[in-house]
Design a protein around this motif. Sequence first.
Motif, PDB file in Angstrom:
ATOM      1  N   MET A   1       0.831  -1.187   0.000  1.00  0.00           N
ATOM      2  CA  MET A   1       0.000   0.000   0.000  1.00  0.00           C
ATOM      3  C   MET A   1       0.872   1.245   0.000  1.00  0.00           C
ATOM      4  SD  MET A   1      -3.130  -0.864   2.584  1.00  0.00           S
ATOM      5  CE  MET A   1      -3.578   0.812   2.752  1.00  0.00           C
ATOM      6  N   ALA A   2       0.366   2.271  -0.654  1.00  0.00           N
ATOM      7  CA  ALA A   2       1.109   3.524  -0.729  1.00  0.00           C
ATOM      8  C   ALA A   2       0.954   4.314   0.562  1.00  0.00           C
ATOM      9  CB  ALA A   2       0.584   4.354  -1.889  1.00  0.00           C
ATOM     10  N   HIS A   3       2.023   4.969   0.960  1.00  0.00           N
ATOM     11  CA  HIS A   3       2.014   5.813   2.160  1.00  0.00           C
ATOM     12  C   HIS A   3       2.405   7.223   1.745  1.00  0.00           C
ATOM     13  CE1 HIS A   3       1.455   2.533   4.938  1.00  0.00           C
ATOM     14  NE2 HIS A   3       2.369   1.845   4.280  1.00  0.00           N
ATOM     15  N   PRO A   4       1.781   8.221   2.363  1.00  0.00           N
ATOM     16  CA  PRO A   4       2.140   9.587   2.003  1.00  0.00           C
ATOM     17  C   PRO A   4       3.559   9.928   2.456  1.00  0.00           C
ATOM     18  CG  PRO A   4       0.575   9.581   3.816  1.00  0.00           C
ATOM     19  CD  PRO A   4       0.702   8.175   3.347  1.00  0.00           C
ATOM     20  N   LYS A   5       4.266  10.667   1.612  1.00  0.00           N
ATOM     21  CA  LYS A   5       5.634  11.050   1.947  1.00  0.00           C
ATOM     22  C   LYS A   5       5.639  12.209   2.940  1.00  0.00           C
ATOM     23  CE  LYS A   5       9.709  10.709  -0.639  1.00  0.00           C
ATOM     24  NZ  LYS A   5      10.345  10.750  -1.948  1.00  0.00           N
ATOM     25  N   ARG A   6       4.660  13.107   2.800  1.00  0.00           N
ATOM     26  CA  ARG A   6       4.540  14.261   3.687  1.00  0.00           C
ATOM     27  C   ARG A   6       3.145  14.262   4.312  1.00  0.00           C
ATOM     28  NH1 ARG A   6       9.387  15.202   3.290  1.00  0.00           N
ATOM     29  NH2 ARG A   6      10.392  16.665   1.896  1.00  0.00           N
ATOM     30  N   ARG A   7       3.071  14.851   5.479  1.00  0.00           N
ATOM     31  CA  ARG A   7       1.798  14.944   6.183  1.00  0.00           C
ATOM     32  C   ARG A   7       0.909  16.000   5.517  1.00  0.00           C
ATOM     33  NH1 ARG A   7       0.854  16.244  12.575  1.00  0.00           N
ATOM     34  NH2 ARG A   7      -1.288  16.910  12.323  1.00  0.00           N
ATOM     35  N   HIS A   8      -0.400  15.704   5.380  1.00  0.00           N
ATOM     36  CA  HIS A   8      -1.348  16.686   4.858  1.00  0.00           C
ATOM     37  C   HIS A   8      -1.795  17.583   5.999  1.00  0.00           C
ATOM     38  CE1 HIS A   8      -2.586  14.928   0.808  1.00  0.00           C
ATOM     39  NE2 HIS A   8      -1.498  14.295   1.191  1.00  0.00           N
ATOM     40  N   SER A   9      -1.906  18.845   5.747  1.00  0.00           N
ATOM     41  CA  SER A   9      -2.312  19.786   6.787  1.00  0.00           C
ATOM     42  C   SER A   9      -3.797  19.602   7.110  1.00  0.00           C
ATOM     43  CB  SER A   9      -2.070  21.217   6.335  1.00  0.00           C
ATOM     44  OG  SER A   9      -2.947  21.546   5.274  1.00  0.00           O
ATOM     45  N   SER A  10      -4.189  20.112   8.272  1.00  0.00           N
ATOM     46  CA  SER A  10      -5.596  20.008   8.677  1.00  0.00           C
ATOM     47  C   SER A  10      -6.484  20.821   7.745  1.00  0.00           C
ATOM     48  CB  SER A  10      -5.776  20.469  10.116  1.00  0.00           C
ATOM     49  OG  SER A  10      -5.360  21.810  10.263  1.00  0.00           O
ATOM     50  N   THR A  11      -5.978  21.910   7.194  1.00  0.00           N
ATOM     51  CA  THR A  11      -6.743  22.721   6.257  1.00  0.00           C
ATOM     52  C   THR A  11      -7.036  21.937   4.987  1.00  0.00           C
ATOM     53  OG1 THR A  11      -5.665  24.707   7.097  1.00  0.00           O
ATOM     54  CG2 THR A  11      -6.783  24.888   4.977  1.00  0.00           C
ATOM     55  N   ARG A  12      -6.017  21.242   4.492  1.00  0.00           N
ATOM     56  CA  ARG A  12      -6.187  20.449   3.278  1.00  0.00           C
ATOM     57  C   ARG A  12      -7.167  19.301   3.520  1.00  0.00           C
ATOM     58  NH1 ARG A  12      -1.177  18.307  -0.420  1.00  0.00           N
ATOM     59  NH2 ARG A  12      -2.445  17.305  -2.002  1.00  0.00           N
ATOM     60  N   ARG A  13      -7.081  18.685   4.683  1.00  0.00           N
ATOM     61  CA  ARG A  13      -8.005  17.607   5.043  1.00  0.00           C
ATOM     62  C   ARG A  13      -9.436  18.139   5.110  1.00  0.00           C
ATOM     63  NH1 ARG A  13      -7.517  16.612  10.928  1.00  0.00           N
ATOM     64  NH2 ARG A  13      -8.847  18.433  10.862  1.00  0.00           N
ATOM     65  N   ASP A  14      -9.612  19.298   5.749  1.00  0.00           N
ATOM     66  CA  ASP A  14     -10.946  19.865   5.908  1.00  0.00           C
ATOM     67  C   ASP A  14     -11.541  20.316   4.576  1.00  0.00           C
ATOM     68  OD1 ASP A  14     -10.728  19.347   8.583  1.00  0.00           O
ATOM     69  OD2 ASP A  14     -10.194  21.395   9.137  1.00  0.00           O
ATOM     70  N   LYS A  15     -10.709  20.787   3.654  1.00  0.00           N
ATOM     71  CA  LYS A  15     -11.195  21.156   2.330  1.00  0.00           C
ATOM     72  C   LYS A  15     -11.774  19.940   1.611  1.00  0.00           C
ATOM     73  CE  LYS A  15      -7.584  24.142   1.177  1.00  0.00           C
ATOM     74  NZ  LYS A  15      -6.695  24.689   0.157  1.00  0.00           N
ATOM     75  N   ARG A  16     -11.148  18.805   1.782  1.00  0.00           N
ATOM     76  CA  ARG A  16     -11.631  17.576   1.172  1.00  0.00           C
ATOM     77  C   ARG A  16     -12.963  17.154   1.781  1.00  0.00           C
ATOM     78  NH1 ARG A  16      -7.926  14.336   2.856  1.00  0.00           N
ATOM     79  NH2 ARG A  16      -9.197  13.265   4.398  1.00  0.00           N
ATOM     80  N   ARG A  17     -13.148  17.393   3.064  1.00  0.00           N
ATOM     81  CA  ARG A  17     -14.341  16.945   3.772  1.00  0.00           C
ATOM     82  C   ARG A  17     -15.533  17.899   3.666  1.00  0.00           C
ATOM     83  NH1 ARG A  17     -11.636  14.747   9.426  1.00  0.00           N
ATOM     84  NH2 ARG A  17     -10.517  13.001   8.493  1.00  0.00           N
ATOM     85  N   THR A  18     -15.386  19.028   2.996  1.00  0.00           N
ATOM     86  CA  THR A  18     -16.476  20.000   2.928  1.00  0.00           C
ATOM     87  C   THR A  18     -17.710  19.441   2.240  1.00  0.00           C
ATOM     88  OG1 THR A  18     -15.618  20.940   0.889  1.00  0.00           O
ATOM     89  CG2 THR A  18     -14.985  22.022   2.947  1.00  0.00           C
ATOM     90  N   HIS A  19     -17.556  18.483   1.346  1.00  0.00           N
ATOM     91  CA  HIS A  19     -18.681  17.941   0.592  1.00  0.00           C
ATOM     92  C   HIS A  19     -19.256  16.685   1.236  1.00  0.00           C
ATOM     93  CE1 HIS A  19     -17.604  20.783  -2.476  1.00  0.00           C
ATOM     94  NE2 HIS A  19     -16.378  20.312  -2.476  1.00  0.00           N
ATOM     95  N   ASP A  20     -18.766  16.275   2.386  1.00  0.00           N
ATOM     96  CA  ASP A  20     -19.205  15.032   3.000  1.00  0.00           C
ATOM     97  C   ASP A  20     -20.476  15.163   3.828  1.00  0.00           C
ATOM     98  OD1 ASP A  20     -17.042  13.849   1.850  1.00  0.00           O
ATOM     99  OD2 ASP A  20     -15.855  13.712   3.686  1.00  0.00           O
ATOM    100  N   ALA A  21     -20.946  16.369   4.090  1.00  0.00           N
ATOM    101  CA  ALA A  21     -22.131  16.566   4.922  1.00  0.00           C
ATOM    102  C   ALA A  21     -23.365  16.032   4.199  1.00  0.00           C
ATOM    103  CB  ALA A  21     -22.314  18.037   5.239  1.00  0.00           C
ATOM    104  N   LEU A  22     -24.247  15.381   4.940  1.00  0.00           N
ATOM    105  CA  LEU A  22     -25.475  14.855   4.366  1.00  0.00           C
ATOM    106  C   LEU A  22     -26.521  15.958   4.280  1.00  0.00           C
ATOM    107  CD1 LEU A  22     -25.767  11.498   6.316  1.00  0.00           C
ATOM    108  CD2 LEU A  22     -24.998  11.825   3.985  1.00  0.00           C
ATOM    109  N   THR A  23     -27.299  15.925   3.211  1.00  0.00           N
ATOM    110  CA  THR A  23     -28.393  16.882   3.070  1.00  0.00           C
ATOM    111  C   THR A  23     -29.711  16.143   3.220  1.00  0.00           C
ATOM    112  OG1 THR A  23     -28.418  16.568   0.683  1.00  0.00           O
ATOM    113  CG2 THR A  23     -27.098  18.389   1.522  1.00  0.00           C
ATOM    114  N   SER A  24     -30.714  16.843   3.726  1.00  0.00           N
ATOM    115  CA  SER A  24     -32.014  16.207   3.914  1.00  0.00           C
ATOM    116  C   SER A  24     -32.732  16.076   2.573  1.00  0.00           C
ATOM    117  CB  SER A  24     -32.870  17.011   4.882  1.00  0.00           C
ATOM    118  OG  SER A  24     -33.070  18.299   4.366  1.00  0.00           O
ATOM    119  N   LYS A  25     -33.658  15.134   2.502  1.00  0.00           N
ATOM    120  CA  LYS A  25     -34.428  14.913   1.280  1.00  0.00           C
ATOM    121  C   LYS A  25     -35.386  16.077   1.069  1.00  0.00           C
ATOM    122  CE  LYS A  25     -32.893  10.718   0.631  1.00  0.00           C
ATOM    123  NZ  LYS A  25     -32.129  10.298  -0.499  1.00  0.00           N
TER     124      LYS A  25
END
Length: 64
Positions: A1-25
């Motif tokens: 398995m591939a491992h990251p060479k450098r740590r991702h910042s919390s800002t970069r992680r949070d940018k990725r997670r912005t679309h993960d919130a569930l929306t109501s029907k």
Amino acid sequence: MAHPKRRHSSTRRDKRRTHDALTSKQLSVDSATGETHQSHRAHVHEGNLYYKGKVVVEGYAKTV
């Protein structure tokens, strides 16, 4: 398995997670029956299949 060479910042992680919130029907009320149903979906009321306030199939519950 591939491992990251450098740590991702919390800002970069949070940018990725912005679309993960569930929306109501999205719900709407049918004009003909007064039934609450999911928007842009056909729904069954008293054995008939309705879409946009019109009967699409009569006796739908008997055929299924």
